[in-house]
Design a protein around this motif. Structure first.
Motif, short mmCIF file in Angstrom:
data_model
loop_
_atom_site.label_atom_id
_atom_site.label_comp_id
_atom_site.label_asym_id
_atom_site.label_seq_id
_atom_site.Cartn_x
_atom_site.Cartn_y
_atom_site.Cartn_z
N ILE A 304 0.85 -1.21 0.00
CA ILE A 304 0.00 0.00 0.00
C ILE A 304 0.87 1.25 0.00
N ASP A 307 2.67 1.55 -3.35
CA ASP A 307 1.77 1.94 -4.45
C ASP A 307 1.37 3.40 -4.35
N PHE A 339 -14.93 -3.72 -2.29
CA PHE A 339 -13.49 -3.47 -2.34
C PHE A 339 -12.74 -4.52 -1.52
N ILE A 344 -8.91 -4.99 -2.18
CA ILE A 344 -8.48 -3.59 -2.20
C ILE A 344 -8.90 -2.94 -0.88
N ASP A 345 -7.97 -2.40 -0.15
CA ASP A 345 -8.26 -1.82 1.16
C ASP A 345 -9.04 -0.50 0.99
N TYR A 349 -8.17 3.30 -0.51
CA TYR A 349 -8.47 3.38 -1.94
C TYR A 349 -9.93 3.74 -2.25
N TYR A 408 -11.21 6.91 -6.25
CA TYR A 408 -10.89 5.49 -6.29
C TYR A 408 -9.82 5.25 -7.37
N PHE A 412 -7.00 -0.21 -10.68
CA PHE A 412 -7.32 -1.42 -9.90
C PHE A 412 -8.67 -1.98 -10.30
N LYS A 423 -15.11 -7.00 -9.33
CA LYS A 423 -14.72 -5.72 -9.92
C LYS A 423 -15.75 -5.24 -10.94
#
Length: 433
Positions: A304, A307, A339, A344-345, A349, A408, A412, A423
């Protein structure tokens, strides 16, 4: 000769793109500019992350502080001098407060403050009264002079006229940053007729007022401010960069609290993370330091932090959609769960960011952030509050405008190498907003 009355052997000037020249004759002002605390402002951008949106917005707090000083110098030397409500003895105090008003800003200013619950005005006061080069210069004027300057910054000084020159709904600070920010971002709507405004300013016992004949120049200023906030200061791309910046700092603090082993240890952040920030520690922070860590943290093992830093350094920002948190809280909750399903945290995000501005307000006694109104001076000596005389200002007076965006990482969301069904659900919800 007393230090406070000393003049330079010849006038010094700074070439300035907004005011053409910044003029310095007072020894005190020249010495303050030379202090390390004031020079630090060269390494703090005036507009934080706005350079991600408007590439010319690289100007600094140093530029702006000199500009505010120059506007105040012109007001008190060219407009107020000799007028009955202006005391010449207050000249140096006002000039010093104008020059030093932003001294306590940290790197990336307001974003940095929000993460660590700091107040740049408090740090400005600490620098002025603390063990600093600035304090040593001010103390040469008189033992209580630093305290007076700090009180002007704190808006507690007994002479409210001086305070209003530097902090009010129409002050030298706002005049300079609107013109300067418009210049460096390359836009036209931040400009207003400052020459006319200065000509119609008048000192009164409690605050600056403006001749009634100059009302249109004041209207022009108010509308310029309104446009600059929504077109520049609250630009959604700039806010995307701010969101990532704040999330980097939050992540670094969380990792520190969890005893994560950094490859590049955040030594400059330790006192911040542990809530033991000293003035000496604070003054070592500038945007060069922050950007160094972001550059190095791209190679951290924590995915994280790595990124987010890579995004910030390389301008791979979050996308956004309009969002009303009051009406769409169930949508936000559903997105959070999706998420998490997608790995995806959402804490880092999926971010709702809100911007709000009140372009002009009339007097609301007792309310939080109570604002003194702008007054127009009629030929018979009476004062009239601006929104009662101007239909234009009345139309926006007291009306707060708020904008909400949901941010967002689009890359991702559109990466279907894993959790593609989840997704797809996320994409469908975002496209429906």
């Amino acid at each position: 000769m007393e230090y406070s009355k000393q003049k330079l052997s010849e006038e010094k000037v700074f070439k300035d793109p907004v005011h053409r020249y910044v003029h310095v004759r007072d020894r005190v002002i020249w010495d303050l500019v030379a202090t390390k605390e004031f020079q630090r402002l060269r390494r703090i951008r005036q507009l934080g992350t706005t350079y991600f949106t408007f590439h010319g917005a690289e100007h600094s707090r140093f530029n702006h502080s000199l500009g505010v000083y120059e506007i105040i110098r012109r007001i008190i030397d060219d407009v107020f001098d000799g007028r009955k409500d202006w005391n010449r003895e207050d000249r140096l105090l006002t000039l010093c407060a104008a020059l030093l008003h932003d001294l306590g800003h940290g790197p990336f200013s307001h974003s940095f403050e929000k993460v660590f619950q700091l107040d740049h005005e408090e740090f400005t006061q600490k620098i002025i009264v603390g063990n600093t080069e600035v304090n040593k210069v001010l103390a040469k004027v008189g033992p209580d002079f630093p305290k007076k300057v700090a009180e002007v910054i704190a808006k507690t000084y007994e002479n409210k006229l001086i305070v209003s020159l530097i902090s009010s709904q129409l002050d030298a600070d706002r005049m300079d940053y609107l013109l300067r920010d418009a210049y460096f971002t390359g836009v036209s709507y931040g400009h207003f007729d400052i020459e006319r405004l200065l000509r119609v300013m008048r000192p009164r016992e409690e605050q600056v007022v403006f001749k009634y004949s100059g009302m249109h120049a004041v209207e022009d200023y108010i509308m310029s401010r309104y446009q600059m906030y929504w077109q520049i200061y609250f630009h959604p791309v700039t806010r995307s960069a701010e969101v990532i910046l704040t999330k980097i700092l939050h992540r670094a603090k969380q990792l520190h609290d969890e005893y994560y082993s950094f490859k590049q240890h955040p030594v400059h952040f330790y006192s911040l993370f542990e809530d033991e920030m000293t003035l000496e520690d604070y003054l070592k922070l500038d945007e060069n330091v922050i950007l160094y860590y972001f550059q190095m943290w791209q190679d951290e093992d924590d995915s994280i932090l790595s990124d987010l830093c890579t995004r910030f350094v390389n301008r791979n920002l979050f996308k956004y959609v309009d969002f009303d948190p009051a009406k769409q809280f169930k949508v936000h909750s559903k997105l959070e769960n999706l998420f998490k399903e997608a790995g995806i945290d959402p804490n880092y995000y999926l971010v709702v960011d809100s911007s709000s501005d009140l372009p002009y307000d009339f007097y609301r006694p007792g309310e939080e952030e109570e604002r003194l109104p702008i007054h127009l001076l009629k030929s018979n000596g009476e004062l009239r509050e601006l929104s009662r005389a101007s239909d234009i200002v009345d139309a926006i007076s007291g009306k707060r405008r708020t904008d909400h965006k949901l941010y967002y990482p689009a890359d991702f969301i559109h990466d279907d190498t894993m959790n593609s069904e989840t997704k797809q659900k996320i994409r469908s919800i975002l496209e429906s907003l």
